[in-house]
Design a protein around this motif. Structure first.
Motif, PDB file in Angstrom:
ATOM      1  N   LEU A 104       0.835  -1.202   0.000  1.00  0.00           N
ATOM      2  CA  LEU A 104       0.000   0.000   0.000  1.00  0.00           C
ATOM      3  C   LEU A 104       0.873   1.258   0.000  1.00  0.00           C
ATOM      4  O   LEU A 104       0.517   2.264  -0.617  1.00  0.00           O
ATOM      5  CB  LEU A 104      -0.934   0.001   1.216  1.00  0.00           C
ATOM      6  CG  LEU A 104      -2.068  -1.030   1.174  1.00  0.00           C
ATOM      7  CD1 LEU A 104      -2.863  -0.999   2.481  1.00  0.00           C
ATOM      8  CD2 LEU A 104      -3.013  -0.755  -0.008  1.00  0.00           C
ATOM      9  N   ILE A 136      -3.960  -3.477  -4.571  1.00  0.00           N
ATOM     10  CA  ILE A 136      -4.895  -3.057  -3.529  1.00  0.00           C
ATOM     11  C   ILE A 136      -5.837  -4.200  -3.159  1.00  0.00           C
ATOM     12  O   ILE A 136      -6.087  -4.468  -1.977  1.00  0.00           O
ATOM     13  CB  ILE A 136      -5.700  -1.821  -4.000  1.00  0.00           C
ATOM     14  CG1 ILE A 136      -4.766  -0.607  -4.119  1.00  0.00           C
ATOM     15  CG2 ILE A 136      -6.842  -1.526  -3.042  1.00  0.00           C
ATOM     16  CD1 ILE A 136      -5.357   0.566  -4.873  1.00  0.00           C
ATOM     17  N   SER A 139      -4.179  -6.624  -1.070  1.00  0.00           N
ATOM     18  CA  SER A 139      -4.035  -6.077   0.275  1.00  0.00           C
ATOM     19  C   SER A 139      -5.325  -6.237   1.076  1.00  0.00           C
ATOM     20  O   SER A 139      -5.278  -6.502   2.285  1.00  0.00           O
ATOM     21  CB  SER A 139      -3.643  -4.593   0.213  1.00  0.00           C
ATOM     22  OG  SER A 139      -2.366  -4.438  -0.359  1.00  0.00           O
ATOM     23  N   LEU A 158      -5.103   2.793   3.724  1.00  0.00           N
ATOM     24  CA  LEU A 158      -6.260   2.669   2.831  1.00  0.00           C
ATOM     25  C   LEU A 158      -6.960   4.013   2.634  1.00  0.00           C
ATOM     26  O   LEU A 158      -7.401   4.336   1.524  1.00  0.00           O
ATOM     27  CB  LEU A 158      -7.250   1.640   3.392  1.00  0.00           C
ATOM     28  CG  LEU A 158      -6.790   0.188   3.368  1.00  0.00           C
ATOM     29  CD1 LEU A 158      -7.809  -0.698   4.088  1.00  0.00           C
ATOM     30  CD2 LEU A 158      -6.603  -0.298   1.932  1.00  0.00           C
ATOM     31  N   ALA A 161      -4.927   5.967   0.185  1.00  0.00           N
ATOM     32  CA  ALA A 161      -5.108   5.428  -1.165  1.00  0.00           C
ATOM     33  C   ALA A 161      -6.453   5.848  -1.748  1.00  0.00           C
ATOM     34  O   ALA A 161      -6.546   6.219  -2.919  1.00  0.00           O
ATOM     35  CB  ALA A 161      -4.995   3.906  -1.138  1.00  0.00           C
ATOM     36  N   PHE A 185     -12.375   0.696   1.192  1.00  0.00           N
ATOM     37  CA  PHE A 185     -11.073   1.206   1.633  1.00  0.00           C
ATOM     38  C   PHE A 185     -11.088   1.583   3.115  1.00  0.00           C
ATOM     39  O   PHE A 185     -10.702   2.674   3.525  1.00  0.00           O
ATOM     40  CB  PHE A 185     -10.657   2.399   0.774  1.00  0.00           C
ATOM     41  CG  PHE A 185     -10.130   2.009  -0.583  1.00  0.00           C
ATOM     42  CD1 PHE A 185      -8.804   2.189  -0.918  1.00  0.00           C
ATOM     43  CD2 PHE A 185     -10.970   1.436  -1.526  1.00  0.00           C
ATOM     44  CE1 PHE A 185      -8.311   1.814  -2.162  1.00  0.00           C
ATOM     45  CE2 PHE A 185     -10.497   1.068  -2.780  1.00  0.00           C
ATOM     46  CZ  PHE A 185      -9.169   1.247  -3.098  1.00  0.00           C
TER      47      PHE A 185
END
Length: 208
Positions: A104, A136, A139, A158, A161, A185
């Motif tokens: 990330l 992602i 993850s 997150l 992102a 997220f």
């Protein structure tokens, strides 16, 4: 490969000198095993320190790569090399948290260049963006397997992102078009069956 009791017994009967020679011959052929043993036996740095080093390494390499952002194939090739270094770090240290946080971190550092990325043609950044989306997604899956004590830190990654994706028109649309919900997220909002969702998406031809 299965090893019989007889084979194991024969190895055990080696003298200490013979065992040492065998070990060093094997280590010369397996650099990853060599690094793993070094880390476990005598490395003065712990997993957290190694992870911090990896973050610095990623940041430095991306600063160098920034000037090649318009050379799309070259840029993505080196992003994959950085990713392979993260994989090696995880194998050497068994850093499960780092497997999520470092990937990330890589995504977020790349998206620091949103101003430049937003000026690229979609065709030129498509492969890079799909690569980031898959990172992602992986993850998400790995986060669900982590101890919840790590979730607060993952949430910060997150959240960052998500904001950066929202500021990148093509990347945001590509997420939506591949069935990736921006509401995921946050650790508590990642679907419990995220691995199954991803399998179904790939079966339907998405995320490829």
């Amino acid at each position: 490969m299965e090893y019989s009791k007889e084979f194991k017994a024969a190895i055990s009967n080696f003298s200490s000198v013979e065992k040492d020679r065998l070990i060093f011959r094997l280590l010369k052929k397996d650099k990853l095993l060599s690094k793993k043993l070094y880390f476990e036996l005598i490395d003065p740095e712990n997993t957290d320190q190694k992870r911090t080093q990896m973050e610095e390494n990623i940041r430095e390499k991306l600063m160098f790569l920034n000037k090649y952002l318009s050379n799309h194939k070259y840029y993505l090739m080196h992003i994959r090399k950085i990713s392979s270094e993260i994989t090696e770090h995880v194998k050497v240290t068994t850093d499960k948290y780092g497997e999520v946080s470092l990937n990330l971190f890589l995504v977020n550092e790349i998206l620091e260049n949103n101003d430049q990325l937003n000026n690229q043609r979609f065709d030129n950044v498509y492969k890079l963006y799909l690569y980031l989306i898959n990172k992602i997604i992986k993850s998400f899956i790995l986060t669900k397997k982590l101890d919840v004590d790590y979730w607060m830190e993952i949430d910060e990654c997150l959240k960052e992102a998500r904001h950066k994706i929202a500021d990148n028109h093509y990347l945001k649309k590509l997420c939506e078009n591949n069935g990736v919900n921006l509401n995921w997220f946050a650790t508590e909002k990642i679907p419990a069956n995220i691995d199954q969702i991803v399998k179904e998406l790939k079966t339907q031809g998405f995320l490829r």
